[in-house]
Design a protein around this motif. Structure first.
Motif, PDB file in Angstrom:
ATOM      1  N   ALA A  15       0.701  -1.480  -0.164  1.00 11.98           N
ATOM      2  CA  ALA A  15       0.027  -0.582   0.147  1.00 11.98           C
ATOM      3  C   ALA A  15       0.730   1.448   0.046  1.00 11.98           C
ATOM      4  O   ALA A  15       0.141   2.234  -0.359  1.00 11.98           O
ATOM      5  CB  ALA A  15      -0.802   0.372   1.352  1.00 11.98           C
ATOM      6  N   LYS A  16       1.892   1.645   0.280  1.00 11.10           N
ATOM      7  CA  LYS A  16       2.969   2.741   0.793  1.00 11.10           C
ATOM      8  C   LYS A  16       3.727   2.006  -1.067  1.00 11.10           C
ATOM      9  O   LYS A  16       4.606   2.609  -0.658  1.00 11.10           O
ATOM     10  CB  LYS A  16       3.476   1.893   1.577  1.00 11.10           C
ATOM     11  N   GLY A  17       2.831   2.753  -1.932  1.00 11.73           N
ATOM     12  CA  GLY A  17       3.516   2.597  -3.121  1.00 11.73           C
ATOM     13  C   GLY A  17       4.792   2.944  -3.497  1.00 11.73           C
ATOM     14  O   GLY A  17       5.555   3.111  -3.879  1.00 11.73           O
ATOM     15  N   ASP A  18       5.238   4.151  -3.026  1.00 11.56           N
ATOM     16  CA  ASP A  18       6.096   4.870  -2.990  1.00 11.56           C
ATOM     17  C   ASP A  18       7.376   4.471  -2.651  1.00 11.56           C
ATOM     18  O   ASP A  18       8.481   4.792  -3.602  1.00 11.56           O
ATOM     19  CB  ASP A  18       6.272   6.766  -2.580  1.00 11.56           C
ATOM     20  N   ILE A  26       5.400  -8.312  -4.874  1.00  9.83           N
ATOM     21  CA  ILE A  26       6.686  -7.822  -5.304  1.00  9.83           C
ATOM     22  C   ILE A  26       7.412  -7.877  -6.620  1.00  9.83           C
ATOM     23  O   ILE A  26       7.090  -6.992  -7.621  1.00  9.83           O
ATOM     24  CB  ILE A  26       7.970  -7.970  -4.377  1.00  9.83           C
ATOM     25  N   ARG A  27       6.804  -9.553  -7.064  1.00  9.99           N
ATOM     26  CA  ARG A  27       7.110  -9.869  -7.935  1.00  9.99           C
ATOM     27  C   ARG A  27       6.199  -8.937  -9.167  1.00  9.99           C
ATOM     28  O   ARG A  27       7.335  -8.312 -10.524  1.00  9.99           O
ATOM     29  CB  ARG A  27       7.351 -10.939  -8.491  1.00  9.99           C
ATOM     30  N   LEU A  28       5.260  -9.012  -8.983  1.00  8.64           N
ATOM     31  CA  LEU A  28       4.388  -8.296 -10.233  1.00  8.64           C
ATOM     32  C   LEU A  28       4.437  -6.574 -10.542  1.00  8.64           C
ATOM     33  O   LEU A  28       4.341  -5.993 -11.558  1.00  8.64           O
ATOM     34  CB  LEU A  28       3.028  -7.968  -9.314  1.00  8.64           C
ATOM     35  N   LYS A  29       4.756  -5.453  -9.206  1.00 14.58           N
ATOM     36  CA  LYS A  29       5.393  -4.511  -9.451  1.00 14.58           C
ATOM     37  C   LYS A  29       6.338  -4.199 -10.094  1.00 14.58           C
ATOM     38  O   LYS A  29       6.959  -3.323 -10.573  1.00 14.58           O
ATOM     39  CB  LYS A  29       5.302  -3.996  -7.558  1.00 14.58           C
ATOM     40  N   ASN A  87      -3.978  -3.718 -15.249  1.00 14.57           N
ATOM     41  CA  ASN A  87      -5.204  -4.854 -15.060  1.00 14.57           C
ATOM     42  C   ASN A  87      -4.577  -5.519 -13.402  1.00 14.57           C
ATOM     43  O   ASN A  87      -6.120  -5.632 -12.475  1.00 14.57           O
ATOM     44  CB  ASN A  87      -5.686  -5.511 -15.761  1.00 14.57           C
ATOM     45  N   LEU A  88      -3.922  -6.821 -13.722  1.00 14.62           N
ATOM     46  CA  LEU A  88      -3.597  -7.528 -12.699  1.00 14.62           C
ATOM     47  C   LEU A  88      -3.599  -7.014 -11.472  1.00 14.62           C
ATOM     48  O   LEU A  88      -4.127  -7.043  -9.982  1.00 14.62           O
ATOM     49  CB  LEU A  88      -2.765  -8.681 -13.179  1.00 14.62           C
ATOM     50  N   GLN A  89      -2.331  -5.776 -11.371  1.00 18.57           N
ATOM     51  CA  GLN A  89      -2.643  -5.236 -10.535  1.00 18.57           C
ATOM     52  C   GLN A  89      -3.317  -4.415  -9.596  1.00 18.57           C
ATOM     53  O   GLN A  89      -3.931  -4.457  -8.472  1.00 18.57           O
ATOM     54  CB  GLN A  89      -0.813  -4.159 -10.850  1.00 18.57           C
ATOM     55  N   PHE A  90      -4.160  -3.387 -10.529  1.00 15.62           N
ATOM     56  CA  PHE A  90      -5.369  -2.606 -10.216  1.00 15.62           C
ATOM     57  C   PHE A  90      -6.299  -3.639  -9.744  1.00 15.62           C
ATOM     58  O   PHE A  90      -6.944  -2.804  -8.572  1.00 15.62           O
ATOM     59  CB  PHE A  90      -6.092  -1.561 -11.524  1.00 15.62           C
ATOM     60  N   TYR A  91      -6.617  -4.550 -10.290  1.00 18.48           N
ATOM     61  CA  TYR A  91      -7.420  -5.680  -9.819  1.00 18.48           C
ATOM     62  C   TYR A  91      -7.006  -6.184  -8.202  1.00 18.48           C
ATOM     63  O   TYR A  91      -7.991  -6.353  -7.103  1.00 18.48           O
ATOM     64  CB  TYR A  91      -7.431  -6.937 -10.376  1.00 18.48           C
ATOM     65  N   ILE A  92      -6.215  -6.500  -7.698  1.00 24.86           N
ATOM     66  CA  ILE A  92      -5.303  -6.473  -6.549  1.00 24.86           C
ATOM     67  C   ILE A  92      -5.404  -6.127  -5.950  1.00 24.86           C
ATOM     68  O   ILE A  92      -5.990  -6.288  -4.081  1.00 24.86           O
ATOM     69  CB  ILE A  92      -4.399  -7.433  -6.980  1.00 24.86           C
TER      70      ILE A  92
END
Length: 754
Positions: A415-418, A544-547, A604-609
């Motif tokens: 959630a702390k994307g930065d 983290i792998r998806l990111k 879309n996968l990242q946004f969905y999760i």
């Protein structure tokens, strides 16, 4: 003769009444060869055979009367043995003169429950002795008729003493103790003789007194008072008493644990419900409530030393702050009270008024003459609620549970994307190389700390609990279902890919083992178990792998566009060469289409999760936290939260997770190849990646639309993810185009000869 009869009624034999069993033992007629004769089915008291002056009818009446004396003697022997304190406090053999030889040979455990039942039997026998005394007085005042007077005075005991004798015989032969004894008495209560039923209920009442005392120790003080293992709540290590020698090392390790670790072990693994000792009329749900309430009270009454120090330091700082305002005199008075605050912490966690309330509920049950199941279950439910509420107060309010949940969401659920964007950018060049087995974790700590300096504020008090871990190779590296590339060690000890593997392939999965650890203190360890943290870690490694994949797709586009702008600026004044950048754009266009399709799926996968799963489930969990005041409810809600994260992210669907892992692997390979495209244009590799990506994407669509998953509980989430991918029917059309042909689609031509 009258006194001989009265003495026989109290278990004493003589010339008038003899004991056949004693005679057989005296003569050595096989008593030792037949141990069951020590508990004969029929009374062994008999009239002497040389009494010829008795009429047969009188003999029958006297024989029936003296049988009561036999039963009285056996019951009295049982009560004497069971009430002997030396028998309870030691394992030495304490056998009756008439106990079986087989039972004499082996040491037997004591039993508090048998002692209680023996007290009840003593009460019944005292009534019997009073009846015999009354018969004697009646006979002395009016000597005729003798047999009628005795029969009338002792008639009611003919339906009481024989069943009681059968009861003690079964107890002795089967060595029945504890909850098993309560079960036996509860079954014997169901009979059609009111007098016998009243006697058995009285014995059961005595047994319940012991149980209520143990419940009071357990649910008021958090102490397991069970010397002989008869309570249905038992310590876990009692299960393996027969294996103490084989587990000597484990016991030694447990003894070496600190007090804090012992308290944590007691909560999770210290106690269990013994089904063998659980009375049948107490349901498992009620027994589990008793187990939880006792463990909760034990936690509340015995906070760890670290928690005591923390609480006392907080109180001391508060008191000192108030002293500055009150002046010197107030300072002197309050500082004398500060050392006493440590002793008040446990009382604050469970106020004495609440403990008294629990004690009063159990005393009310204890004083009842009969066991009322409905009242018992209601009282246990109320006690459990009290314990759960105070445990909730400790974990949620004092230990700031919601703050730690937010921290786990920030760092384990990205959630702390930065912070993670900065971390991945700082470690991007490092992750292009294979990880070194000995220094991988230390190498990652540098970008991790740099990202923290740039994005984490000093007010974030939870970040200090987060630590980065890189498991060793072969221990915990298989976090996905993708096959890892095979590595070998060179002369320097570094891992390098085997022949036939590119650098990008070898480093692709090596960093997937990166994980986070979160340090939790007591009492949060009651909530955040190792199993819970491992589930968070599993989701983190996936996210983290998806990111990382999403960032590489963006970086590859930015790098190529930057190079394209440089080339255009260098050649815009040269009209002859102006066609070169245009030609590069045209030949790279199919490649960028593939990259756009990859980005579309990953985004879309990242946004969905992140939105449809994590944020949605987080809001549900927050609503439960606001409404609930029960610790066990919160544990259940949190388990549902984690299960939903794993389930709705498809981590527990092997077919879907394998395809998604393969797609991320293909995306990373694609990014690293196109960045080297100018210096090393590997067209065949790009064609292969494109073809594989199309196959995997279409396989994913096919699985998401499969009828096998349509009826499962996760079907709505699959449809939601599919809706994001197929909002314009592109995925559907592509899948049909692939599935309707046998041969795979031709690869995209990346280079066109002019």
């Amino acid at each position: 003769m009258l006194h001989e009869l009265l003495l026989a009624l109290l278990g004493f034999t003589g010339d008038f009444v003899i004991d056949e069993r004693e005679q057989a033992e005296t003569l050595g007629l096989g008593a030792a060869d037949n141990p069951l004769r020590q508990f004969p089915d029929e009374p062994t008291f008999r009239l002497a055979p040389d009494l010829s002056f008795l009429h047969p009818s009188e003999r029958n009446v006297i024989q029936r009367l003296i049988s009561l004396g036999f039963y009285y003697r056996e019951l009295d022997h049982f009560a004497t043995k069971s009430r002997n304190l030396s028998f309870i406090q030691s394992t030495k053999d304490f056998s009756l003169p008439h106990s079986p030889e087989l039972l004499k040979g082996k040491p037997r455990k004591g039993s508090i429950y048998r002692r209680a039942i023996a007290n009840g039997i003593v009460e019944i026998l005292s009534v019997y002795r009073a009846a015999v005394l009354q018969v004697e007085q009646n006979l002395l005042s009016d000597p005729l008729p003798i047999l009628a007077t005795v029969t009338q005075g002792l008639n009611k005991f003919e339906v009481l003493l024989p069943p009681l004798y059968e009861l003690i015989v079964e107890i002795e032969r089967e060595d029945i103790r504890g909850g098993q004894l309560l079960n036996l008495l509860h079954k014997r209560c169901h009979c059609g003789v009111p007098e016998l039923q009243a006697c058995i209920q009285r014995l059961l009442w005595h047994g319940h007194q012991v149980m209520y005392n143990q419940l009071t120790y357990w649910m008021v003080y958090g102490i397991l008072q069970d010397q002989h293992g008869e309570f249905f709540i038992q310590r876990q290590d009692q299960k393996n008493e027969g294996h103490e020698l084989s587990h000597h090392d484990d016991i030694t390790n447990l003894m070496q644990k600190s007090t804090d670790d012992g308290a944590l072990t007691d909560w999770h693994l210290g106690f269990h419900i013994s089904l063998e000792m659980l009375p049948e009329y107490i349901s498992m749900r009620v027994a589990e409530s008793i187990l939880f309430a006792g463990k909760a009270v034990k936690v509340l009454r015995n906070p760890t030393s670290s928690f005591r120090l923390q609480e006392s330091s907080v109180r001391q700082s508060v008191l000192k702050g108030s002293c500055r305002v009150q002046g010197f005199l107030g300072t002197f008075v309050l500082e004398r009270e500060i050392p006493q605050s440590t002793n008040l912490i446990a009382e604050d966690l469970l106020p004495q008024s609440e403990a008294d309330k629990i004690d009063a509920m159990l005393k009310e049950l204890k004083q009842s003459s009969e066991f009322q199941k409905r009242l018992f279950e209601s009282a246990i439910s109320s006690i459990r609620t009290i314990a759960a509420n105070h445990l909730w107060q400790l974990v949620v309010v004092r230990a700031d549970l919601n703050g730690h949940l937010k921290a786990l969401k920030d760092y384990f659920l990205l959630a702390k994307g930065d912070f993670f964007q900065c971390f991945l950018e700082e470690s991007r060049q490092l992750m292009r190389l294979p990880p070194h087995q000995s220094t991988a974790e230390a190498d990652l700590m540098v970008p991790f700390q740099l990202a923290a300096l740039k994005t984490v504020s000093d007010e974030d008090k939870y970040f200090s609990r987060v630590s980065l871990r890189m498991p060793s190779f072969g221990i915990n590296m298989t976090t996905t279902q993708v096959d890892f590339p095979k590595l070998k060690s060179n002369a320097d000890g570094n891992l390098v890919p085997l022949q036939g593997r590119t650098l990008a392939e070898s480093s692709l999965d090596g960093w997937d083992g990166v994980a986070l650890e979160y340090s939790v203190d007591w009492p949060l360890q009651l909530f955040f178990t190792q199993e819970v943290i491992s589930k968070y870690r599993k989701v983190f490694q996936y996210l983290i792998r998806l990111k990382r994949t999403q960032m590489e797709l963006e970086k590859s586009w930015a790098a190529v566009m930057h190079q394209d702008h440089i080339d255009f600026a260098n050649n815009r004044r040269d009209c002859k060469n102006n066609s070169i950048p245009q030609h590069r754009r045209r030949r790279s266009l199919p490649m960028w289409r593939v990259r756009e399709h990859m980005t579309f799926l990953i985004r879309n996968l990242q946004f969905y999760i992140q939105v449809d799963v994590i944020e949605s489930q987080w809001n549900v969990l927050q609503a439960h936290l606001q409404d609930s005041r029960d610790f066990t409810e919160l544990v259940g809600f949190h388990q549902e939260y984690l299960a939903a994260l794993i389930s709705q992210s498809f981590l527990d669907i092997g077919s879907v997770s394998r395809i998604l892992d393969s797609i991320m692997k293909l995306c990373l390979q694609f990014c690293w190849i196109i960045e080297q495209y100018e210096s090393n244009p590997n067209i065949s590799k790009l064609e292969h990646i494109t073809e594989e990506f199309n196959k995997k994407s279409n396989s994913l669509y096919t699985i998401l639309r499969s009828s096998r998953l349509a009826g499962s509980q996760r079907a709505p989430f699959l449809r939601q993810f599919l809706m994001r991918l197929n909002f314009n029917s592109f995925f559907e059309q592509t899948a049909r185009g692939v599935l309707n042909v046998v041969k795979a689609r031709p690869a995209i031509p990346f280079v066109q000869q002019e």
